[in-house]
Write an enzyme that holds these catalytic residues in place. Structure first.
Site, PDB file in Angstrom:
ATOM      1  N   TYR A   1      -0.533  -1.646 -11.993  1.00 38.96           N
ATOM      2  CA  TYR A   1      -1.979  -1.601 -12.220  1.00 38.96           C
ATOM      3  C   TYR A   1      -2.369  -0.938 -13.539  1.00 38.96           C
ATOM      4  CZ  TYR A   1      -1.729  -2.856  -7.311  1.00 38.96           C
ATOM      5  OH  TYR A   1      -1.400  -3.484  -6.134  1.00 38.96           O
TER       6      TYR A   1
ATOM      7  N   CYS B   1     -14.444   4.513 -27.455  1.00 40.98           N
ATOM      8  CA  CYS B   1     -15.742   5.146 -27.623  1.00 40.98           C
ATOM      9  C   CYS B   1     -16.366   5.388 -26.263  1.00 40.98           C
ATOM     10  CB  CYS B   1     -16.637   4.276 -28.488  1.00 40.98           C
ATOM     11  SG  CYS B   1     -16.023   4.252 -30.150  1.00 40.98           S
TER      12      CYS B   1
ATOM     13  N   ARG C   1      -6.861   3.536 -14.663  1.00 39.89           N
ATOM     14  CA  ARG C   1      -6.823   4.103 -13.312  1.00 39.89           C
ATOM     15  C   ARG C   1      -7.410   5.522 -13.253  1.00 39.89           C
ATOM     16  NH1 ARG C   1      -3.112   5.079 -10.551  1.00 39.89           N
ATOM     17  NH2 ARG C   1      -3.926   4.286  -8.587  1.00 39.89           N
TER      18      ARG C   1
ATOM     19  N   TYR D   1     -10.311   5.634 -10.682  1.00 38.74           N
ATOM     20  CA  TYR D   1     -10.006   6.225  -9.368  1.00 38.74           C
ATOM     21  C   TYR D   1      -9.767   7.730  -9.440  1.00 38.74           C
ATOM     22  CZ  TYR D   1      -8.354   1.371  -8.969  1.00 38.74           C
ATOM     23  OH  TYR D   1      -8.219   0.020  -9.027  1.00 38.74           O
TER      24      TYR D   1
ATOM     25  N   PRO E   1       4.714  -4.932  -0.781  1.00 33.27           N
ATOM     26  CA  PRO E   1       4.638  -3.798  -1.702  1.00 33.27           C
ATOM     27  C   PRO E   1       4.506  -4.263  -3.153  1.00 33.27           C
ATOM     28  CG  PRO E   1       6.915  -4.192  -1.056  1.00 33.27           C
ATOM     29  CD  PRO E   1       6.079  -5.173  -0.284  1.00 33.27           C
ATOM     30  N   GLY E   2       3.612  -3.655  -3.887  1.00 34.28           N
ATOM     31  CA  GLY E   2       3.487  -3.943  -5.314  1.00 34.28           C
ATOM     32  C   GLY E   2       3.847  -2.683  -6.074  1.00 34.28           C
ATOM     33  N   ARG E   3       2.932  -1.702  -5.957  1.00 29.07           N
ATOM     34  CA  ARG E   3       3.103  -0.427  -6.665  1.00 29.07           C
ATOM     35  C   ARG E   3       4.453   0.224  -6.364  1.00 29.07           C
ATOM     36  NH1 ARG E   3      -1.583   2.738  -7.311  1.00 29.07           N
ATOM     37  NH2 ARG E   3      -2.350   1.448  -5.603  1.00 29.07           N
TER      38      ARG E   3
ATOM     39  N   GLY F   1       0.772  -1.240   0.000  1.00 28.92           N
ATOM     40  CA  GLY F   1       0.000   0.000   0.000  1.00 28.92           C
ATOM     41  C   GLY F   1       0.794   1.276   0.000  1.00 28.92           C
TER      42      GLY F   1
HETATM   43  N1  LLP Z   1      -1.260  -7.038  -0.354  1.00 30.41           N
HETATM   44  C1  LLP Z   1      -2.580  -7.190  -0.493  1.00 30.41           C
HETATM   45  C2  LLP Z   1      -3.278  -8.177   0.314  1.00 30.41           C
HETATM   46  C3  LLP Z   1      -3.273  -6.428  -1.423  1.00 30.41           C
HETATM   47  O1  LLP Z   1      -4.590  -6.591  -1.560  1.00 30.41           O
HETATM   48  C4  LLP Z   1      -2.577  -5.486  -2.213  1.00 30.41           C
HETATM   49  C5  LLP Z   1      -3.277  -4.687  -3.207  1.00 30.41           C
HETATM   50  C6  LLP Z   1      -1.197  -5.371  -2.047  1.00 30.41           C
HETATM   51  C7  LLP Z   1      -0.566  -6.155  -1.100  1.00 30.41           C
HETATM   52  C8  LLP Z   1      -0.349  -4.439  -2.870  1.00 30.41           C
HETATM   53  O2  LLP Z   1      -0.701  -3.119  -2.736  1.00 30.41           O
HETATM   54  P1  LLP Z   1       0.246  -1.973  -3.356  1.00 30.41           P
HETATM   55  O3  LLP Z   1       1.533  -1.962  -2.569  1.00 30.41           O
HETATM   56  O4  LLP Z   1       0.481  -2.323  -4.766  1.00 30.41           O
HETATM   57  O5  LLP Z   1      -0.548  -0.735  -3.206  1.00 30.41           O
HETATM   58  N2  LLP Z   1      -5.904  -1.414  -8.643  1.00 30.41           N
HETATM   59  C9  LLP Z   1      -5.651  -0.457  -7.578  1.00 30.41           C
HETATM   60  C10 LLP Z   1      -4.928  -1.055  -6.440  1.00 30.41           C
HETATM   61  C11 LLP Z   1      -5.617  -2.280  -5.878  1.00 30.41           C
HETATM   62  C12 LLP Z   1      -4.729  -2.934  -4.884  1.00 30.41           C
HETATM   63  C13 LLP Z   1      -5.291  -4.211  -4.450  1.00 30.41           C
HETATM   64  N3  LLP Z   1      -4.499  -4.856  -3.486  1.00 30.41           N
HETATM   65  C14 LLP Z   1      -4.890   0.722  -8.175  1.00 30.41           C
HETATM   66  O6  LLP Z   1      -4.661   0.740  -9.373  1.00 30.41           O
HETATM   67  O7  LLP Z   1      -4.551   1.662  -7.462  1.00 30.41           O
END
Ligand code: LLP
Length: 463
Positions: A421, A391, A360, A364, A321-323, A278
């Site tokens: 994402y 469209c 996105r 969002y 962490p993903g993003r 997050g």
């Molecule tokens: N762990 C869990 C259990 C999660 O559900 C998520 C994201 C993450 C880790 C990774 O979160 P990050 O570090 O990437 O923020 N599509 C949306 C974000 C949805 C995230 C869902 N879960 C966007 O484009 O902002």
């Protein structure tokens, strides 16, 4: 495409309509390192390059639109997270942000673990050689067959998301003659300061089991009784694109409170807690993300302090962490098509992609930056809205941004911070083909996910 003149649109700060923007930057040619991947720079002839290759050459070879990922930057960010948390913690990259086999290999080489949330992500991870014991399996509605595949593969943990799933996973593990390591995902009741659709720790939502009303404690009671499960910890993910650590601190406090309750009730000290992902990134120059070492320090300190106070052995921490790892490492390269100035409003700049490669903004109200990258320009700034070719009037890539007023069809523009994402949420809306992902490193570019073709589309359509 040839350059064509277009009628003057709104250009000056004094005629700007309302929007999500601040004043035009002093110099539109400058690239803010906060939002661009590490090796992105302008070459002396004014063309932007990444990994030592300029975008005109990249567009020529791979076409547009396309995502370009800076491999060195990805590896550096992955390593920074790994180093920040050290040997006593685990970093699980959240594959939902963007996953491909090359990404899995990079993660493996850099010593990270992987969080997957579907059979497809699990298959990708396994096929690229991620050891199963370094995979965590998530999801609020995992199917029986997904659970069976995960247990059979020997994933390191399944994160249980409901009372029903506790029983389901226990049965499947038992039927396979094994004990599955599991965590229980709880909702701690924190309101994360982010978009409602990406906030996940308040109680009125589909993920996790609420701490409130003793539900999480009851889930623990049930899990501890089942032979098919080895309960190793508690999981909390409070949401996404979060900049301050206070939400994590409250979450850690509440999760440690549950660990204490478990110790007092069952005499068991669970060895792990996972605080989810997050962490926010810079999409525009206004965003100020925290560094991994600051996050690691803050989270470790709070968990240790809370555990000391509760006289608990500090659990092993993990994060997801993903993003924050992949987001800043890529940009989307588009070719400019139709340019439509609307008097007193703004200039609509259409590109050859849109909401199918970046949903996105529509979903969002996300903010992005954009720059002219195939040349520099000394023209004055014009307020632009970068839109796609779909469209749909909500097909907006960058809602409000300044581009040089001499922008013309055929120019290349790039939107930074699209590593997370964007490709992973890409669609075929209007049968538009999903763009490729190209990894660039040290003067070499390599397609890691190829461009979709019309044959791909027609292959699925069996008449
Ligand atoms: N762990 C869990 C259990 C999660 O559900 C998520 C994201 C993450 C880790 C990774 O979160 P990050 O570090 O990437 O923020 N599509 C949306 C974000 C949805 C995230 C869902 N879960 C966007 O484009 O902002």
């Amino acid at each position: 495409m040839s350059r064509s003149a277009h009628p003057a649109g709104p250009r000056h700060a004094d005629v700007l309509p309302e929007g999500h923007y601040s004043a035009p930057p002093a110099d539109l040619n400058t690239l803010d390192p906060k939002v661009w991947a590490q090796t992105v720079t302008r070459t002396p002839d004014g063309v932007v390059s990444v990994g030592g290759i300029d975008v005109k050459a990249l567009a020529e070879e791979f076409g547009t639109p396309a995502y370009f990922v800076d491999e060195a930057d990805f590896r550096a960010r992955a390593r920074a997270w790994r180093t920040a948390f050290g040997q006593d913690a685990d970093v699980f990259y959240a594959g939902k942000a963007f996953l491909s086999r090359a990404i899995v290999r990079w993660l493996h080489e850099e010593g990270l673990n992987l969080d997957v949330c579907s059979g497809g992500e699990l298959a990708t991870a396994l096929s690229a050689g991620m050891p199963a014991d370094r995979i965590a399996f998530h999801g609020n509605n995992k199917s029986e067959s997904e659970i069976r595949r995960a247990v059979e593969a020997g994933v390191g943990r399944i994160v249980l998301d409901s009372f029903q799933e506790i029983v389901r996973v226990a049965h499947i593990a038992q039927s396979l003659g094994t004990r599955q390591r599991v965590q229980i995902r709880v909702t701690v009741g924190v309101e994360a300061h982010t978009h409602e659709f990406i906030a996940t720790a308040h109680e009125d939502q589909k993920f996790g089991i609420p701490l409130a009303g003793g539900q999480a404690a009851e889930a623990v009671r049930r899990a501890l009784k089942l032979d098919g499960l080895e309960l190793i910890g508690i999981h909390s993910h409070i949401g996404s694109q979060i900049f301050d650590t206070s939400g994590f601190e409250v979450a850690a406090h509440r999760v440690v409170g549950l660990l204490k309750q478990i110790r007092d009730e069952h005499g068991v000290e669970l060895p792990e807690i996972d605080l989810g992902g997050g962490l926010g990134i810079a999409y525009t120059s206004d965003d100020d993300p925290r560094e991994p070492h600051e996050i690691a320090k803050a989270l470790t300190e709070i968990v240790n302090r809370e555990c000391d106070a509760a006289k608990l052995r500090a659990p092993r921490i993990s994060v997801e962490p993903g993003r924050a790892i992949v987001g800043p490492t890529a940009f989307t390269l588009y070719e400019v098509g139709t340019i439509k100035p609307l008097d007193g409003l703004r200039t609509y700049v259409s590109v050859d992609g849109g909401m199918s490669d970046n949903i996105r903004t529509a979903l969002y109200d996300a903010e992005y930056s954009v720059a002219l990258v195939s040349r520099t320009s000394d023209a004055e700034p014009m307020l632009a809205r970068v839109v796609g070719k779909h469209c749909e009037s909500g097909d907006i890539v960058v809602r409000d941004a300044f581009l040089p007023a001499d922008l013309a069809p055929g120019d290349l523009i790039a939107v930074p911070a699209t590593g997370a994402y964007c490709r992973s949420m890409a669609s075929n809306y209007n049968h538009v083909l999903r763009p490729p992902v190209v990894a660039v490193n040290d003067g070499e570019a390599r397609v890691i996910v190829r461009r979709e073709t019309e044959e791909d589309l027609l292959r699925l359509d069996i008449g």
